[in-house]
Enzyme design. Structure first.
Site, mmCIF file in Angstrom:
data_model
loop_
_atom_site.group_PDB
_atom_site.id
_atom_site.type_symbol
_atom_site.label_atom_id
_atom_site.label_comp_id
_atom_site.label_asym_id
_atom_site.label_seq_id
_atom_site.Cartn_x
_atom_site.Cartn_y
_atom_site.Cartn_z
ATOM 1 C CG PHE A 160 -0.330 0.408 2.512
ATOM 2 C CD1 PHE A 160 -0.103 1.745 2.823
ATOM 3 C CD2 PHE A 160 0.057 -0.550 3.440
ATOM 4 C CE1 PHE A 160 0.499 2.123 4.018
ATOM 5 C CE2 PHE A 160 0.667 -0.195 4.635
ATOM 6 C CZ PHE A 160 0.882 1.137 4.922
ATOM 7 C CE LYS A 184 -3.192 -8.280 -4.679
ATOM 8 N NZ LYS A 184 -3.583 -7.287 -3.619
ATOM 9 C CD GLU A 187 -5.643 -5.905 0.200
ATOM 10 O OE1 GLU A 187 -4.719 -5.821 -0.622
ATOM 11 O OE2 GLU A 187 -5.569 -6.551 1.266
ATOM 12 C CB SER A 237 4.463 -7.382 5.674
ATOM 13 O OG SER A 237 3.548 -8.387 5.279
ATOM 14 C CB CYS A 292 10.365 -0.759 2.881
ATOM 15 S SG CYS A 292 11.154 -0.143 1.405
HETATM 16 P P1 NAD Z 1 1.303 -6.656 2.947
HETATM 17 O O1 NAD Z 1 2.323 -7.727 3.043
HETATM 18 O O2 NAD Z 1 0.170 -6.688 3.912
HETATM 19 O O3 NAD Z 1 0.616 -6.657 1.489
HETATM 20 C C1 NAD Z 1 1.404 -6.637 0.327
HETATM 21 C C2 NAD Z 1 0.618 -7.326 -0.790
HETATM 22 O O4 NAD Z 1 0.377 -8.681 -0.417
HETATM 23 C C3 NAD Z 1 -0.744 -6.685 -1.069
HETATM 24 O O5 NAD Z 1 -0.961 -6.650 -2.458
HETATM 25 C C4 NAD Z 1 -1.710 -7.641 -0.371
HETATM 26 O O6 NAD Z 1 -2.969 -7.701 -0.999
HETATM 27 C C5 NAD Z 1 -1.014 -8.987 -0.479
HETATM 28 N N1 NAD Z 1 -1.339 -9.879 0.650
HETATM 29 C C6 NAD Z 1 -1.599 -9.511 1.931
HETATM 30 N N2 NAD Z 1 -1.851 -10.596 2.680
HETATM 31 C C7 NAD Z 1 -1.744 -11.673 1.869
HETATM 32 C C8 NAD Z 1 -1.893 -13.083 2.064
HETATM 33 N N3 NAD Z 1 -2.195 -13.611 3.261
HETATM 34 N N4 NAD Z 1 -1.708 -13.906 1.005
HETATM 35 C C9 NAD Z 1 -1.404 -13.414 -0.210
HETATM 36 N N5 NAD Z 1 -1.258 -12.070 -0.449
HETATM 37 C C10 NAD Z 1 -1.414 -11.212 0.574
HETATM 38 O O7 NAD Z 1 2.097 -5.267 3.002
HETATM 39 P P2 NAD Z 1 1.478 -3.812 3.109
HETATM 40 O O8 NAD Z 1 0.943 -3.621 4.476
HETATM 41 O O9 NAD Z 1 0.619 -3.521 1.950
HETATM 42 O O10 NAD Z 1 2.802 -2.931 2.914
HETATM 43 C C11 NAD Z 1 3.677 -2.604 3.949
HETATM 44 C C12 NAD Z 1 4.849 -3.554 4.038
HETATM 45 O O11 NAD Z 1 5.565 -3.554 2.791
HETATM 46 C C13 NAD Z 1 5.868 -3.149 5.082
HETATM 47 O O12 NAD Z 1 6.281 -4.307 5.764
HETATM 48 C C14 NAD Z 1 7.007 -2.556 4.278
HETATM 49 O O13 NAD Z 1 8.273 -2.611 4.883
HETATM 50 C C15 NAD Z 1 6.953 -3.418 3.067
HETATM 51 N N6 NAD Z 1 7.635 -2.778 1.943
HETATM 52 C C16 NAD Z 1 8.834 -3.275 1.571
HETATM 53 C C17 NAD Z 1 9.527 -2.676 0.549
HETATM 54 C C18 NAD Z 1 10.855 -3.204 0.112
HETATM 55 O O14 NAD Z 1 11.266 -2.918 -0.993
HETATM 56 N N7 NAD Z 1 11.541 -3.991 0.933
HETATM 57 C C19 NAD Z 1 8.998 -1.560 -0.114
HETATM 58 C C20 NAD Z 1 7.744 -1.081 0.279
HETATM 59 C C21 NAD Z 1 7.071 -1.703 1.330
#
Ligand code: NAD
Length: 507
Positions: A160, A184, A187, A237, A292
């Site tokens: 997000f 994708k 959401e 994450s 991140c």
């Molecule tokens: P998230 O892991 O909750 O979601 C990321 C994606 O995964 C979304 O598209 C979501 O729909 C999908 N997703 C969520 N739960 C899922 C499941 N159980 N099964 C399959 N798909 C699933 O992350 P977020 O809250 O949207 O974003 C924040 C996180 O992203 C933080 O931990 C941040 O550090 C990380 N991030 C990392 C980087 C990097 O390059 N290392 C960059 C930006 C953000």
């Protein structure tokens, strides 16, 4: 700002998919809400697409593959040149859309569009970047060459916190390498991705090369297990990154999965304290801490601790928190959802219970013209011990922890104990200390006298440990290697291997 046009058609509330060059309504009964976090009110509905819908999207992308693969590489690059021009022209309105659904300040949103443009500019160089090697006469009459071959349908699953920029880390490179792409998006913030789909179409990208499907685990699982999907790029994450990597690999796909972080910022007593404080504040509280690469743990070494905490607390108190969905002078916006805000509040409670000292408490922040918004003011914990939750966990909000140690040695040891390995930074005037840190800190992205060792389009995003699962990182030349298969061709042409009409002789 209202949400209109391709993003959500006038008179409707539902975000559509983008499939085979068309905006298509999902028939899924499962839906989520997209919020304007500045006021805490829903602005659109997002479908949680079904596995059958995902199958349709992947097949549409696959159908576009042969013609796109055979499109000359310079023509693929020209689409990106046109996209750069469109992004420049529309940067302000794209930024307003990002601020609306995410809550970044306008300046932060513009910055994220600019970083996205750099990725597209990098992709414009794909003809040069994908030149292979040749070795003439490796044996008698034998030549050897390599070239980069596309893979097929590539997928991007994005978080997000950078709704427009992170898709641009992936799609332009994947597509200019000759692959169709399925995105994708999160959401929570699907609107910016729809605007991107519209701009790709306007830039002349053929139908089916870029597609968008929405949803949660059901849609993601359908992508990870689909036999036509060849490669999966993920940013999100750590627990989900690990799951995406393991599931993709079990199903025979390439995967690069970026995870979460707890970035340590070391401040030596000899550092330029004002510069360190300014950079640390921007790093910890920029984008309301939802980055991140945010510096979320400051490690104050020796005599640096008292002035650092004092100056940081004073300057954090001056940060203006407010709405970002309208023109305002806010320097920090809301966090993305109510649920995320509640998680942050409970982590602050936990920090207090575990004995960390609140040097600045942001919980009482009030935004008078938006009482329903998801706001948390900048919050600083001092005297954070390594075993505390606020020291170890990624909170992903405007909460900075400060740990006090006596030596650089101790600070590096603390940094390296983290299960994450995205970024680590040192502030110092001592070249030897910086050099020691550069070689011994166990993070993939190292900063010296910068608040954030920000990812650059031409370089790979080199997270390690719990911050990355895979081999080839996102961005830079590793990104190109990820989206292509290198082929080696060994060919032998004897003087007599012609059909007979021409006679060639050596010499
Ligand atoms: P998230 O892991 O909750 O979601 C990321 C994606 O995964 C979304 O598209 C979501 O729909 C999908 N997703 C969520 N739960 C899922 C499941 N159980 N099964 C399959 N798909 C699933 O992350 P977020 O809250 O949207 O974003 C924040 C996180 O992203 C933080 O931990 C941040 O550090 C990380 N991030 C990392 C980087 C990097 O390059 N290392 C960059 C930006 C953000």
């Amino acid at each position: 700002m209202s949400v209109t046009a391709s993003v959500v058609p006038t008179g409707r509330t539902s975000v559509r998919m983008f499939v085979g060059g068309e905006f298509v309504e999902s028939t899924s009964a499962r839906r989520g809400q997209v919020y304007n976090p500045s006021i805490g009110e829903p602005i659109a509905e997002v479908p949680f697409c079904t596995a059958a819908e995902v199958d349709g999207v992947v097949k549409a992308a696959h159908a576009a593959f042969p013609a796109w693969r055979d499109t000359p590489v310079v023509e693929r690059a020209r689409v990106m040149f046109r996209l750069v021009a469109l992004l420049e022209k529309n940067a302000e309105s794209i930024a307003r859309l990002i601020s609306l659904e995410h809550g970044k300040t306008h300046e932060e949103s513009v910055g994220s569009v600019r970083r996205g443009i750099e990725m597209v500019e990098f992709a414009c160089g794909i003809p040069t970047l994908t030149m292979g090697d040749t070795l003439h006469n490796i044996a008698v009459d034998v030549d050897c060459e390599t070239y980069f071959h596309p893979l097929g349908v590539c997928v991007g699953i994005t978080p997000f916190n950078f709704p427009f920029m992170v898709p641009l880390w992936m799609a332009p490179i994947a597509m200019t390498c000759g692959n169709p792409f399925v995105l994708k998006p999160s959401e929570k913030v699907p609107l910016s991705a729809m605007r991107l789909a519209e701009l790709f179409a306007e830039a002349g990208l053929p139908a089916g090369v870029f597609n968008v499907v929405h949803g949660d685990k059901e849609a993601v699982d359908a992508l990870l297990t689909h036999p036509l999907v060849q490669a999966v790029s993920f940013v999100g994450s750590t627990p989900i990154a690990r799951y995406i990597y393991e599931t993709s690999v079990q199903h025979g796909k390439r995967c690069q999965a970026n995870g979460g972080a707890k970035n340590h910022i070391l401040v030596m007593p000899d550092a330029d304290m004002d510069k360190a404080v300014g950079a640390l504040q921007a790093s910890a509280f920029g984008c309301s801490g939802q980055r991140c690469m945010a510096g979320s743990l400051a490690v104050a070494i020796g005599a640096a601790a008292d002035p650092l905490v004092e100056k940081l607390s004073a300057s954090a108190a001056r940060l203006k928190v407010g709405r970002t969905d309208v023109k305002s002078d806010a320097q920090m916006g809301p966090v993305v959802t109510r649920q995320h805000l509640e998680g942050l509040l409970s982590n602050i409670d936990r920090g207090v219970k575990e004995g960390a000292k609140l040097a600045r408490d942001g919980r009482a922040v009030k935004v008078s013209d938006a009482p329903g918004g998801f706001y948390l003011g900048p919050t600083i914990f001092d005297h954070v011990a390594p075993e505390m939750h606020v020291s170890q966990a990624e909170l992903f909000g405007p909460v900075l922890s400060v740990s006090r140690v006596s030596t650089l040695e101790e600070a590096i040891e603390l940094t390296n104990r983290s299960p994450f390995g995205n970024g680590a930074v040192i502030y110092t005037r001592d070249g030897h200390a910086a050099r020691e840190f550069k070689h011994r800190a166990g993070a993939g992205m190292i900063g010296i006298n910068v608040g954030v060792p920000a990812p650059m389009a031409m370089f790979p995003f080199t997270g390690v440990k719990g911050s990355f699962f895979g081999d080839l990182h996102i961005q830079g030349k590793e990104g190109i290697a990820f989206y292509t298969q290198q082929r080696m061709i060994l060919s032998r042409w004897h003087p007599d291997s012609h059909a007979g009409e021409f006679v060639t002789t050596r010499g």
